[in-house]
Design a protein around this motif. Structure first.
Motif, PDB file in Angstrom:
ATOM      1  N   LEU A   4      40.791  46.859  39.780  1.00  0.00           N
ATOM      2  CA  LEU A   4      40.294  45.888  38.814  1.00  0.00           C
ATOM      3  C   LEU A   4      39.850  44.619  39.533  1.00  0.00           C
ATOM      4  CD1 LEU A   4      43.036  46.366  36.076  1.00  0.00           C
ATOM      5  CD2 LEU A   4      40.723  47.289  36.068  1.00  0.00           C
ATOM      6  N   ARG A   7      38.367  41.289  37.988  1.00  0.00           N
ATOM      7  CA  ARG A   7      38.572  41.199  36.533  1.00  0.00           C
ATOM      8  C   ARG A   7      39.461  39.998  36.241  1.00  0.00           C
ATOM      9  NH1 ARG A   7      35.795  43.784  32.637  1.00  0.00           N
ATOM     10  NH2 ARG A   7      37.486  44.849  31.534  1.00  0.00           N
ATOM     11  N   PHE A  26      48.688  44.037  38.088  1.00  0.00           N
ATOM     12  CA  PHE A  26      47.298  43.583  38.007  1.00  0.00           C
ATOM     13  C   PHE A  26      46.899  42.804  39.257  1.00  0.00           C
ATOM     14  CE2 PHE A  26      47.596  44.944  33.678  1.00  0.00           C
ATOM     15  CZ  PHE A  26      46.282  45.184  33.285  1.00  0.00           C
ATOM     16  N   ALA A  31      43.004  41.818  40.344  1.00  0.00           N
ATOM     17  CA  ALA A  31      42.566  40.957  39.248  1.00  0.00           C
ATOM     18  C   ALA A  31      42.821  39.480  39.550  1.00  0.00           C
ATOM     19  CB  ALA A  31      43.296  41.347  37.960  1.00  0.00           C
ATOM     20  N   LEU A 222      46.793  49.163  32.759  1.00  0.00           N
ATOM     21  CA  LEU A 222      45.699  49.198  33.730  1.00  0.00           C
ATOM     22  C   LEU A 222      44.544  50.044  33.199  1.00  0.00           C
ATOM     23  CD1 LEU A 222      47.812  49.659  36.984  1.00  0.00           C
ATOM     24  CD2 LEU A 222      46.543  47.605  36.344  1.00  0.00           C
ATOM     25  N   SER A 226      40.545  48.884  32.159  1.00  0.00           N
ATOM     26  CA  SER A 226      39.563  49.423  33.095  1.00  0.00           C
ATOM     27  C   SER A 226      38.327  49.961  32.382  1.00  0.00           C
ATOM     28  CB  SER A 226      40.193  50.556  33.907  1.00  0.00           C
ATOM     29  OG  SER A 226      40.322  51.725  33.106  1.00  0.00           O
TER      30      SER A 226
END
Length: 246
Positions: A4, A7, A26, A31, A222, A226
């Motif tokens: 990720l 993000r 995360f 992220a 997650l 996604s």
């Protein structure tokens, strides 16, 4: 799913329990995070264990202005919000509804339900297509248990909120989903886990025969954050080891 990178993710209730586990997961997935909880000290402790440089946002999720401020800070720091995880929650001691005070009822419902609404509302205001709103729900939201009336009601409401907001935000390309958690060895389940009799009864009532561990938690969150979940919205995904089957 586990990549990720870049993000921009807000996690409420990030100072302990489930939120702390999600923050680590995360962060490992790359992220950019905002960590939200009432206590600044706890948030800083979580941040120290991460690789990234998260935004620290101490405050009360029951406050609309605070949630809007977190969204504004994310826009200023990272340029926007991609994922908002409404995870902050409280649970009372086990008590009959007739013994639950109005003050306790309001605290639970305001945190678990109103807090989720205000967070989702703030996140949606600054999200574009591909945005994700994820609410931490509970199996007790669709299988209420005596002694936890306020908690069960708050989670039932959260599941309904997700279904309604998914319809409203779908045309904008934003998905809204809930994760109905079962009994885990962290978060609100910690107190119950220490009670040998209740702990054993819950394990025996679970198809997998055990409580959930922190390692069992992040995967579904997650996934919902996604690209793999682009066509999943308005859903409540149950992660309970089969507790609700028995």
């Amino acid at each position: 799913m586990s990549d990720l990178a870049g993000r921009r993710v807000v996690i409420t209730g990030a100072g302990r329990g489930i939120g702390r586990v999600l923050a680590a997961a995360f962060d490992a997935a790359g992220a950019q995070l905002a960590l939200v909880a009432r206590g600044e000290t706890a948030l800083k402790e979580v941040a120290e264990g991460l690789h990234g440089d998260p935004l620290i946002c101490p405050g009360d999720v029951r406050d609309a202005a605070f949630n809007d401020g977190v969204a504004a800070d994310m826009v200023e720091r990272f340029g926007g919000v991609d994922v908002w995880i409404c995870n902050a929650g409280v649970s009372p001691e086990f008590a009959d509804a007739t013994e639950t005070s109005p003050e306790t009822w309001r605290e639970i419902v305001d945190t678990n339900l109103t807090g989720a609404f205000l967070g989702a509302r703030a996140g949606a205001a600054v999200m574009g297509a591909g945005g994700r709103i994820i609410v931490t729900g509970s199996v007790l939201g669709h299988r209420p248990r005596g002694g936890l009336a306020a908690y069960s009601a708050s989670k039932s409401g959260a599941h309904s909120l997700v279904a309604a907001m998914a319809q409203e935000l779908g045309p904008r390309g934003i998905t809204v989903n809930a994760v109905a958690l079962g009994w885990f060895e962290t978060g609100v389940g910690t107190h119950w886990r220490r009670d040998a009799e209740r702990s054993t009864a819950i394990a025996e009532h679970t198809a997998l025969g055990r409580w959930g561990t922190p390692d069992d938690l992040p995967g579904v969150f997650l996934f919902l954050a996604s690209a793999g979940s682009a066509y999943v919205t308005g859903a409540t995904l149950t992660v309970d080891g089969g507790y609700s089957l028995l």
